[in-house]
Design a protein around this motif. Structure first.
Motif, mmCIF file in Angstrom:
data_model
loop_
_atom_site.group_PDB
_atom_site.id
_atom_site.type_symbol
_atom_site.label_atom_id
_atom_site.label_comp_id
_atom_site.label_asym_id
_atom_site.label_seq_id
_atom_site.Cartn_x
_atom_site.Cartn_y
_atom_site.Cartn_z
ATOM 1 N N VAL A 211 -1.385 -63.578 91.182
ATOM 2 C CA VAL A 211 -1.941 -64.183 89.973
ATOM 3 C C VAL A 211 -1.560 -63.291 88.800
ATOM 4 O O VAL A 211 -1.588 -62.061 88.906
ATOM 5 N N ALA A 212 -1.177 -63.888 87.693
ATOM 6 C CA ALA A 212 -0.724 -63.089 86.560
ATOM 7 C C ALA A 212 -1.113 -63.763 85.249
ATOM 8 O O ALA A 212 -1.444 -64.945 85.203
ATOM 9 N N GLU A 213 -1.052 -62.956 84.186
ATOM 10 C CA GLU A 213 -1.277 -63.443 82.832
ATOM 11 C C GLU A 213 0.010 -63.256 82.041
ATOM 12 O O GLU A 213 0.640 -62.199 82.112
ATOM 13 N N ILE A 214 0.382 -64.286 81.317
ATOM 14 C CA ILE A 214 1.581 -64.242 80.480
ATOM 15 C C ILE A 214 1.149 -64.080 79.034
ATOM 16 O O ILE A 214 0.292 -64.822 78.537
ATOM 17 N N LYS A 215 1.767 -63.121 78.338
ATOM 18 C CA LYS A 215 1.539 -62.939 76.906
ATOM 19 C C LYS A 215 2.848 -63.197 76.176
ATOM 20 O O LYS A 215 3.895 -62.655 76.539
ATOM 21 N N ALA A 216 2.800 -64.033 75.138
ATOM 22 C CA ALA A 216 3.994 -64.306 74.341
ATOM 23 C C ALA A 216 4.184 -63.217 73.290
ATOM 24 O O ALA A 216 3.287 -62.956 72.480
ATOM 25 N N LEU A 217 5.344 -62.578 73.306
ATOM 26 C CA LEU A 217 5.679 -61.584 72.288
ATOM 27 C C LEU A 217 6.159 -62.256 71.010
ATOM 28 O O LEU A 217 6.052 -61.686 69.919
ATOM 29 N N ASN A 218 6.727 -63.421 71.142
ATOM 30 C CA ASN A 218 6.991 -64.350 70.040
ATOM 31 C C ASN A 218 6.926 -65.743 70.639
ATOM 32 O O ASN A 218 6.671 -65.888 71.831
ATOM 33 N N ASP A 219 7.095 -66.776 69.847
ATOM 34 C CA ASP A 219 6.996 -68.132 70.386
ATOM 35 C C ASP A 219 7.998 -68.274 71.540
ATOM 36 O O ASP A 219 9.195 -68.013 71.367
ATOM 37 N N ALA A 220 7.507 -68.682 72.706
ATOM 38 C CA ALA A 220 8.336 -68.703 73.910
ATOM 39 C C ALA A 220 8.145 -70.009 74.665
ATOM 40 O O ALA A 220 7.009 -70.442 74.915
ATOM 41 N N GLN A 221 9.253 -70.644 75.032
ATOM 42 C CA GLN A 221 9.218 -71.849 75.855
ATOM 43 C C GLN A 221 9.625 -71.473 77.275
ATOM 44 O O GLN A 221 10.592 -70.733 77.491
ATOM 45 N N MET A 222 8.879 -71.990 78.264
ATOM 46 C CA MET A 222 9.062 -71.583 79.654
ATOM 47 C C MET A 222 8.986 -72.781 80.590
ATOM 48 O O MET A 222 8.390 -73.814 80.261
ATOM 49 N N ILE A 223 9.588 -72.617 81.759
ATOM 50 C CA ILE A 223 9.373 -73.529 82.884
ATOM 51 C C ILE A 223 8.835 -72.703 84.044
ATOM 52 O O ILE A 223 9.368 -71.641 84.366
ATOM 53 N N TRP A 224 7.779 -73.205 84.667
ATOM 54 C CA TRP A 224 7.154 -72.541 85.816
ATOM 55 C C TRP A 224 7.405 -73.406 87.044
ATOM 56 O O TRP A 224 6.978 -74.559 87.107
ATOM 57 N N PHE A 225 8.084 -72.838 88.025
ATOM 58 C CA PHE A 225 8.301 -73.480 89.312
ATOM 59 C C PHE A 225 7.323 -72.866 90.316
ATOM 60 O O PHE A 225 7.386 -71.674 90.613
ATOM 61 N N ASP A 226 6.411 -73.679 90.812
ATOM 62 C CA ASP A 226 5.452 -73.279 91.838
ATOM 63 C C ASP A 226 6.018 -73.768 93.169
ATOM 64 O O ASP A 226 6.017 -74.959 93.466
#
Length: 231
Positions: A211-226
């Protein structure tokens, strides 16, 4: 955090003029035995397609083929009779099943930027299907949007025990990640984030189980594959 960081600079780079592409995993003329996919995830191609160019009609089978259009418009046509445009902020999922022929062409002057994603199907030779949705994550930031999955809450049905989610995380905002199926693979499209002690920037991906927490350092677009762990 026990994690593997897949750096952008380790991706394959193929530039044939009309197509400028970065390959996260071995594809076409670029082959590296270290990068053959993660679990059922086989392809992430980051494609820039010039105007009035594209992929002519070609076949696929037994693969879940997901397209995320980030900029411009791509025109789709397939052997099931589907045809039309896929615009920025829209997603397409072709379940190739027993076999399908399709083309993806940029019929316009503007360059198209898209992600082409392949996931192995867990149903062999099923009936091919086509799905298309609008889900522009930039319009609803700081939350995960379930793009595709095997359950009813996903926008599109995926023939695999996996989920595909996407988000735009604004600077200094946080999102949580906890795999349902076992493995997290976070691919950053743009911007930069911190996941645990790892800096993950545009084109990078991080593979981890915790389990983790993501912090954006600047505006960030992501895709998460579970993804489901393969034994």
């Amino acid at each position: 955090m026990n994690a593997y960081l897949h750096r952008s600079e380790d991706r394959g780079h193929v530039n044939i003029g009309w197509l400028n592409s970065k390959h996260s995993f071995s594809f076409g003329s670029w082959y590296n035995p270290k990068y053959m996919g993660v679990s059922s995830l086989r392809v992430i191609n980051d494609d820039h397609i010039a105007g009035h160019q594209g992929f002519a009609t070609h076949p696929h089978d037994n693969m879940e083929i997901l397209t995320c259009v980030l900029k411009g418009t791509i025109s789709h046509k397939d052997s099931m009779g589907n045809s039309g445009d896929i615009k920025a902020g829209e997603w397409q999922l072709m379940s190739a099943g027993s076999g399908i022929q399709h083309s993806e062409m940029n019929q316009y002057d503007e360059e198209v930027h898209l992600l082409q994603i392949w996931i192995h199907s867990n149903e062999h030779d099923a009936i091919p299907t086509y799905q298309q949705i609008e889900c522009d994550v930039t319009q609803q930031p700081n939350q995960w949007h379930v793009i595709a999955g095997a359950h009813n809450t996903a926008h599109m049905h995926l023939r695999q025990n996996a989920e595909v989610k996407s988000a735009l995380l604004e600077q200094d905002h946080y999102l949580n990640v906890q795999a349902v199926h076992g493995l997290n693979y976070i691919h950053v499209i743009s911007g930069a984030v911190e996941i645990g002690e790892h800096l993950v920037k545009a084109g990078d991906a991080l593979l981890f189980r915790e389990v983790a927490e993501i912090k954006a350092l600047n505006d960030a677009q992501m895709i998460w594959f579970d993804l489901t762990e393969q034994k």
